[in-house]
Enzyme design. Structure first.
Site, short mmCIF file in Angstrom:
data_model
loop_
_atom_site.label_atom_id
_atom_site.label_comp_id
_atom_site.label_asym_id
_atom_site.label_seq_id
_atom_site.Cartn_x
_atom_site.Cartn_y
_atom_site.Cartn_z
N HIS A 1 -18.92 34.12 -15.21
CA HIS A 1 -19.90 33.57 -15.88
C HIS A 1 -20.51 32.05 -15.45
O HIS A 1 -20.01 31.59 -14.52
CB HIS A 1 -19.48 33.31 -17.49
CG HIS A 1 -18.36 32.16 -17.69
ND1 HIS A 1 -16.96 32.66 -17.60
CD2 HIS A 1 -18.28 30.89 -17.81
CE1 HIS A 1 -16.08 31.45 -17.63
NE2 HIS A 1 -16.98 30.62 -17.68
N ALA A 2 -21.48 31.50 -16.12
CA ALA A 2 -22.05 30.28 -15.79
C ALA A 2 -21.96 29.58 -17.12
O ALA A 2 -22.13 30.07 -18.38
CB ALA A 2 -23.37 30.27 -14.94
#
Length: 136
Positions: A49-50
């Site tokens: 994820h970011a």
């Protein structure tokens, strides 16, 4: 890819054992959340994820693991294996963690409390946010 930073954590060396200290201006943010990963099987991956707003600081307090960083155009692998050095991950950087050694512990200090709306969990959504073409 140059936005990430490896930061040395100040330590006090003593014959009885070392003490690492994160306070004042060691990090460019006030810590609002702390969590850690442990007992991760060596063939597992974490992350994926970011964050739109949050920054994170990762430390291998025990053992080792690799962090794959991606800014939408370049990927880089950073190996963490020293408890007095950590990886500062800026906002908008995709991250994946892999290759956990036996007994590895990943400590994470975050600039924000948990907020599901701050996550980009789809890699193609992340790429779109960076203006990069999606991957099949």
């Amino acid at each position: 890819m140059s936005d990430y930073q490896i930061i040395s954590i100040p330590k006090i060396t003593d014959p009885r054992g070392n003490l690492a200290v994160i306070e004042k201006d060691v990090l460019p943010f006030a810590t609002k959340r702390v969590y850690y990963l442990f007992d991760v099987p060596s063939d597992s991956r974490r992350g994926g994820h970011a964050h739109k707003e949050q920054m994170e600081f990762l430390i291998a307090v025990s053992g080792s693991f690799d962090v794959i960083l991606d800014d939408g155009h370049h990927r880089e692998v950073i190996s963490l294996n020293k408890p007095d050095r950590g990886l500062l991950i800026p906002t908008g950087t995709w991250r994946e963690l892999e290759n956990f050694s036996s007994g590895a512990v990943c400590l994470v200090l975050s600039s924000g409390e948990f907020d599901e709306g701050d996550y980009l969990r789809s890699y193609n959504e992340f790429l779109r946010s960076k203006g990069a073409p999606s991957k099949p």
